[in-house]
Scaffold this motif. Structure first.
Motif, mmCIF file in Angstrom:
data_model
loop_
_atom_site.group_PDB
_atom_site.id
_atom_site.type_symbol
_atom_site.label_atom_id
_atom_site.label_comp_id
_atom_site.label_asym_id
_atom_site.label_seq_id
_atom_site.Cartn_x
_atom_site.Cartn_y
_atom_site.Cartn_z
ATOM 1 N N GLY A 91 32.200 2.790 0.008
ATOM 2 C CA GLY A 91 32.175 3.203 1.417
ATOM 3 C C GLY A 91 31.783 4.649 1.624
ATOM 4 N N LYS A 92 31.121 5.243 0.637
ATOM 5 C CA LYS A 92 30.807 6.671 0.700
ATOM 6 C C LYS A 92 29.937 7.019 1.912
ATOM 7 C CE LYS A 92 28.863 6.415 -3.381
ATOM 8 N NZ LYS A 92 28.988 5.033 -3.843
ATOM 9 N N SER A 93 28.917 6.191 2.165
ATOM 10 C CA SER A 93 28.000 6.516 3.272
ATOM 11 C C SER A 93 28.671 6.350 4.630
ATOM 12 C CB SER A 93 26.748 5.627 3.202
ATOM 13 O OG SER A 93 26.074 5.866 2.004
ATOM 14 N N LEU A 94 29.374 5.233 4.799
ATOM 15 C CA LEU A 94 30.030 4.967 6.079
ATOM 16 C C LEU A 94 31.124 6.003 6.363
ATOM 17 C CD1 LEU A 94 30.330 3.078 8.458
ATOM 18 C CD2 LEU A 94 31.687 1.535 7.042
ATOM 19 N N VAL A 95 31.970 6.217 5.367
ATOM 20 C CA VAL A 95 33.059 7.180 5.520
ATOM 21 C C VAL A 95 32.488 8.595 5.684
ATOM 22 C CG1 VAL A 95 35.008 8.257 4.294
ATOM 23 C CG2 VAL A 95 34.749 5.769 4.301
ATOM 24 N N GLY A 96 31.448 8.888 4.920
ATOM 25 C CA GLY A 96 30.851 10.223 4.992
ATOM 26 C C GLY A 96 30.335 10.545 6.380
ATOM 27 N N ARG A 97 29.662 9.563 6.975
ATOM 28 C CA ARG A 97 29.114 9.792 8.324
ATOM 29 C C ARG A 97 30.240 10.064 9.325
ATOM 30 N NH1 ARG A 97 24.270 9.095 10.194
ATOM 31 N NH2 ARG A 97 23.500 8.001 8.374
ATOM 32 N N LEU A 98 31.304 9.244 9.234
ATOM 33 C CA LEU A 98 32.439 9.417 10.169
ATOM 34 C C LEU A 98 33.162 10.740 9.925
ATOM 35 C CD1 LEU A 98 33.959 5.804 10.025
ATOM 36 C CD2 LEU A 98 32.739 6.835 11.944
ATOM 37 N N LEU A 99 33.316 11.057 8.649
ATOM 38 C CA LEU A 99 34.002 12.301 8.278
ATOM 39 C C LEU A 99 33.233 13.515 8.800
ATOM 40 C CD1 LEU A 99 36.360 13.491 6.585
ATOM 41 C CD2 LEU A 99 34.828 13.450 4.610
ATOM 42 N N GLN A 120 36.883 10.615 -11.831
ATOM 43 C CA GLN A 120 38.183 11.308 -11.803
ATOM 44 C C GLN A 120 38.068 12.806 -12.065
ATOM 45 O OE1 GLN A 120 40.060 8.467 -14.456
ATOM 46 N NE2 GLN A 120 41.450 7.823 -12.827
ATOM 47 N N GLU A 121 36.868 13.239 -12.427
ATOM 48 C CA GLU A 121 36.621 14.682 -12.578
ATOM 49 C C GLU A 121 36.391 15.353 -11.226
ATOM 50 O OE1 GLU A 121 36.439 16.482 -15.540
ATOM 51 O OE2 GLU A 121 37.217 14.654 -16.451
ATOM 52 N N ALA A 122 36.362 14.558 -10.161
ATOM 53 C CA ALA A 122 36.149 15.110 -8.817
ATOM 54 C C ALA A 122 37.303 16.052 -8.463
ATOM 55 C CB ALA A 122 36.068 13.983 -7.796
ATOM 56 N N SER A 123 37.083 16.899 -7.472
ATOM 57 C CA SER A 123 38.137 17.855 -7.078
ATOM 58 C C SER A 123 39.404 17.117 -6.650
ATOM 59 C CB SER A 123 37.656 18.713 -5.901
ATOM 60 O OG SER A 123 36.358 19.187 -6.094
ATOM 61 N N TRP A 124 39.226 16.031 -5.915
ATOM 62 C CA TRP A 124 40.368 15.238 -5.457
ATOM 63 C C TRP A 124 40.046 13.756 -5.537
ATOM 64 C CZ3 TRP A 124 38.394 18.893 -1.719
ATOM 65 C CH2 TRP A 124 39.037 20.121 -1.773
ATOM 66 N N THR A 125 41.114 12.974 -5.733
ATOM 67 C CA THR A 125 40.971 11.517 -5.716
ATOM 68 C C THR A 125 41.770 10.983 -4.539
ATOM 69 O OG1 THR A 125 40.682 11.335 -8.102
ATOM 70 C CG2 THR A 125 41.560 9.395 -6.980
ATOM 71 N N VAL A 126 41.147 10.127 -3.757
ATOM 72 C CA VAL A 126 41.881 9.455 -2.682
ATOM 73 C C VAL A 126 42.043 8.000 -3.123
ATOM 74 C CG1 VAL A 126 41.834 8.730 -0.267
ATOM 75 C CG2 VAL A 126 41.042 11.007 -0.896
ATOM 76 N N ALA A 127 43.291 7.625 -3.434
ATOM 77 C CA ALA A 127 43.560 6.264 -3.916
ATOM 78 C C ALA A 127 43.602 5.306 -2.726
ATOM 79 C CB ALA A 127 44.878 6.249 -4.674
ATOM 80 N N LEU A 128 42.796 4.292 -2.782
ATOM 81 C CA LEU A 128 42.678 3.357 -1.657
ATOM 82 C C LEU A 128 43.038 1.944 -2.112
ATOM 83 C CD1 LEU A 128 39.246 4.782 -0.480
ATOM 84 C CD2 LEU A 128 41.436 5.062 0.719
ATOM 85 N N THR A 129 43.499 1.149 -1.178
ATOM 86 C CA THR A 129 43.738 -0.267 -1.515
ATOM 87 C C THR A 129 42.459 -1.060 -1.274
ATOM 88 O OG1 THR A 129 44.347 -0.827 0.748
ATOM 89 C CG2 THR A 129 46.133 -0.088 -0.710
ATOM 90 N N GLY A 130 41.597 -0.524 -0.435
ATOM 91 C CA GLY A 130 40.389 -1.252 -0.045
ATOM 92 C C GLY A 130 40.608 -2.019 1.251
ATOM 93 N N GLU A 154 37.898 4.402 9.393
ATOM 94 C CA GLU A 154 38.573 5.511 10.110
ATOM 95 C C GLU A 154 39.849 5.919 9.363
ATOM 96 O OE1 GLU A 154 37.428 2.776 11.558
ATOM 97 O OE2 GLU A 154 35.831 3.598 12.830
ATOM 98 N N GLN A 155 40.555 4.922 8.811
ATOM 99 C CA GLN A 155 41.775 5.251 8.052
ATOM 100 C C GLN A 155 41.419 6.022 6.771
ATOM 101 O OE1 GLN A 155 43.318 1.216 7.915
ATOM 102 N NE2 GLN A 155 44.985 1.723 9.317
ATOM 103 N N VAL A 156 40.318 5.653 6.152
ATOM 104 C CA VAL A 156 39.910 6.387 4.944
ATOM 105 C C VAL A 156 39.589 7.840 5.316
ATOM 106 C CG1 VAL A 156 38.253 6.525 3.034
ATOM 107 C CG2 VAL A 156 38.995 4.284 3.859
#
Ligand code: S3P
Length: 172
Positions: free
Chosen positions: A13-21, A140-150, A155-157
Motif C-alpha cells: 500500500g505504499k503508493s496509496l498510503v503515500g499519496r494520502l500521507l 527492517q533497516e528502515a528508520s521506523w517500522t509500522v506493524a500492520l495487520t493488513g 486512512e488508518q495506516v
C-alpha cells in the motif's frame, strides 16, 4: 524538512498510503515507479522485458538520487528499492527517513494473488513468498517500522504513520 520514504513489499500500500500521507502533511508526493516510467518513457514491465532487471535497478537508483534534490516530499518506493544498502544510504544520507509498512505475508499474498505473472519479479506465490522472506530483513533497516495487520483502511495506516512521526518529534 527532509523526504519521507515509504518502503515495503509489493502490495503493502505504499503508493496509496503515500499519496494520502502527503496530503495530510501538505507535502508533495513522488511515486518512484511513476517517475521512472516518465523518465524512461516505458512502463515498468516493459523495462524489465526489454532491458532486464539490472537496467531497471539502475533507473531506480538514479530516481532515488533525484528525489534527494526534491525536498519535503513523501516518496513511495518500489518493493525492491530498499533492499540495497546503497539505495537506503541515498535515502538517509540527505537527512531523509524511511518507514517500513510491515504487512503480514498472508495479506500480501491475497492482495497479489490476481497479479502474479503480470508483475515483474514474481510468477508464482511460492516464488513471491521466498522473495518476501529474503527482503524483510532489508525493510527492517528502515528508520521506523509500522506493524500492520493488513485490515486497516489506508486512512488508518496514515494515522499510524503519523503517530510514529509524532512520537519522534516529541522525543527530540
Ligand atoms: C518491484 C516492485 C514494483 C516495481 C518493480 C519491481 C520489486 O513496485 O518497482 O516492478 O522488485 O519488488 P511496487 O512495490 O510498487 O509494486
Amino acid at each position: 524538512m527532509s523526504n519521507l520514504y515509504l518502503v515495503g513489499f509489493m502490495g503493502a500500500g505504499k503508493s496509496l498510503v503515500g499519496r494520502l500521507l502527503a496530503e495530510r502533511l501538505d507535502r508533495s508526493f513522488v511515486d518512484l515507479d511513476v517517475h521512472i516510467e516518465e523518465t524512461v518513457g516505458m512502463a515498468i514491465p516493459e523495462i524489465f522485458e526489454a532491458q532486464g532487471e539490472d537496467a531497471f535497478r539502475r533507473y531506480e537508483r538514479e530516481a532515488l538520487a533525484w528525489t534527494t534534490r526534491v525536498s519535503d516530499a513523501v516518496v513511495a518506493t518500489g518493493g525492491g528499492a530498499a533492499c540495497d544498502a546503497v539505495n537506503l544510504n541515498i535515502m538517509h544520507a540527505s537527512g531523509g527517513r524511511s518507514v517500513f509498512l510491515d504487512v503480514p505475508w498472508s495479506v500480501l499474498a491475497a492482495r497479489l494473488g490476481q497479479d502474479l505473472g503480470d508483475r515483474p519479479m514474481i510468477t508464482t506465490e511460492k516464488e513471491a513468498k521466498r522473495l518476501f522472506e529474503a527482503r524483510r530483513p532489508h525493510y527492517q533497516e528502515a528508520s521506523w517500522t509500522v506493524a500492520l495487520t493488513g485490515r486497516e483502511t489506508p486512512e488508518q495506516v496514515v494515522s499510524l504513520v503519523l503517530e510514529v512521526l509524532a512520537g519522534v518529534s516529541c522525543a527530540t
